[in-house]
Enzyme design. Structure first.
Site, PDB file in Angstrom:
ATOM      1  N   ARG A   1       0.846  -1.183   0.000  1.00  0.00           N
ATOM      2  CA  ARG A   1       0.000   0.000   0.000  1.00  0.00           C
ATOM      3  C   ARG A   1       0.890   1.244   0.000  1.00  0.00           C
ATOM      4  NH1 ARG A   1      -3.202  -2.943  -1.527  1.00  0.00           N
ATOM      5  NH2 ARG A   1      -5.230  -3.541  -0.667  1.00  0.00           N
TER       6      ARG A   1
ATOM      7  N   HIS B   1       0.747  -0.357 -10.416  1.00  0.00           N
ATOM      8  CA  HIS B   1      -0.159  -1.184  -9.609  1.00  0.00           C
ATOM      9  C   HIS B   1      -0.518  -2.484 -10.338  1.00  0.00           C
ATOM     10  CE1 HIS B   1      -3.205  -0.822  -6.116  1.00  0.00           C
ATOM     11  NE2 HIS B   1      -2.969  -2.099  -6.361  1.00  0.00           N
TER      12      HIS B   1
END
Length: 312
Positions: A227, A275
């Site tokens: 994250r 990502h």
């Protein structure tokens, strides 16, 4: 009685999930009538298959619903929703786990073997070198939940000296497991490569900051597919500029897409990936969703239930 399942996610996700989820439900619930749709009367819905960026944010009208089944591994965007009173599950699926393992081991090996020296070579120097063996390289996996454990076990299989850290005590064969604040300091002290796989919670934000980065061996590598908020960006940039951290490979960020003017893009010791470390695969994720509905209907415990207090 028909089981009514609401698919509450963006339209483009429905296009990819409609067929595999229907097939998975038919296999999991043989002979059972069910309806899977994107628009159902709230009071008739039994299960909600959910993505946190869905337009559905108020769960109060769903008086019959038994569970919200999240399509993502991350649940930080929904755990604080005060209208959600029923069980919430997170996505832990075979495809996502193996995708993460492959991405992480690939980048650990890249930095361990010094592959960039040859891949990005800009001269004609012939400079043979002998990289260390995996057993001579210490790797810390920060966050040893389902994904972190799978990554740690894969690295152990390759021969790396692996330390795992989590906020609570864990045990993984072949991995030195540490926990708590003292354990984090111990894990970082020896971490030539650190892989971040923690959830985004108030307790994990900025876990890598000026103080903790300084605890790592000089010239260490950071790999973050977890994250974005796990890292203090300014502190990392300072550590990269000073040489305390040799390189950071980052797949997740506080703002996504990463703004074009962000310093990470131009920094010579940062690799930005968009990502992509681990994506939810429609077919395998559908099997997880269908299995949880089967379990619920059979009176069995749901898999991967979120602890709302912990945030994961």
């Amino acid at each position: 009685m028909t089981i009514n399942i609401l698919f509450a996610a963006k339209a483009e996700r429905w296009d990819g999930y409609e067929q595999p989820l229907n097939e998975a439900l038919r296999k999991a619930l043989p002979g059972q009538d069910f309806t899977l749709a994107t628009d159902l009367p709230p009071e008739e819905v039994d299960y909600i298959v959910y993505a946190p960026n869905s337009d559905l944010q108020d769960f109060i009208p769903y008086t019959r619903a038994k569970a919200v089944l999240n399509l993502w591994a991350g649940v930080e965007a929904i755990t604080g929703n005060e209208t959600l009173k029923i069980p919430l599950t997170r996505m832990v699926d075979f495809g996502l786990t193996h995708g993460m393992v492959e991405w992480c081991t690939g980048h650990v090996l890249r930095h361990h073997l010094g592959m960039d020296t040859d891949i990005l070579r800009g001269d004609t120097k012939w400079e043979p070198r002998t990289p260390p063996l995996a057993r001579e390289r210490s790797v810390a996996v920060l966050g040893i939940g389902a994904l972190g454990q799978a990554v740690a076990e894969a690295l152990v299989g390759l021969g790396f000296d692996v330390t795992g850290w989590s906020r609570s005590e864990k045990q993984i064969e072949g991995v030195r497991c540490l926990h708590g604040d003292d354990g984090l300091t111990e894990a970082l002290k020896g971490a030539e490569i650190a892989v971040l796989l923690m959830p985004d919670t108030p307790a994990t934000q900025n876990v890598l900051n000026a103080e903790t980065l300084a605890q790592m061996p000089k010239g260490a590598f950071i790999i973050n597919p977890g994250r974005g908020p796990l890292i203090d960006d300014d502190a990392l940039l300072d550590a990269l500029d000073s040489g305390q951290i040799a390189h950071a490979t980052l797949d997740v960020f506080r703002i996504e897409p990463l703004p074009e003017d962000h310093p990470y893009w131009a920094h010579p010791h940062v690799t930005v990936t968009p990502h992509i470390a681990a994506a939810t695969r429609n077919d395998t994720a559908s099997e997880v969703i269908a299995e949880n509905i089967r379990r619920s209907e059979a009176g069995e415990p749901l898999l991967h239930v979120v602890d709302r207090d912990r945030g994961y």
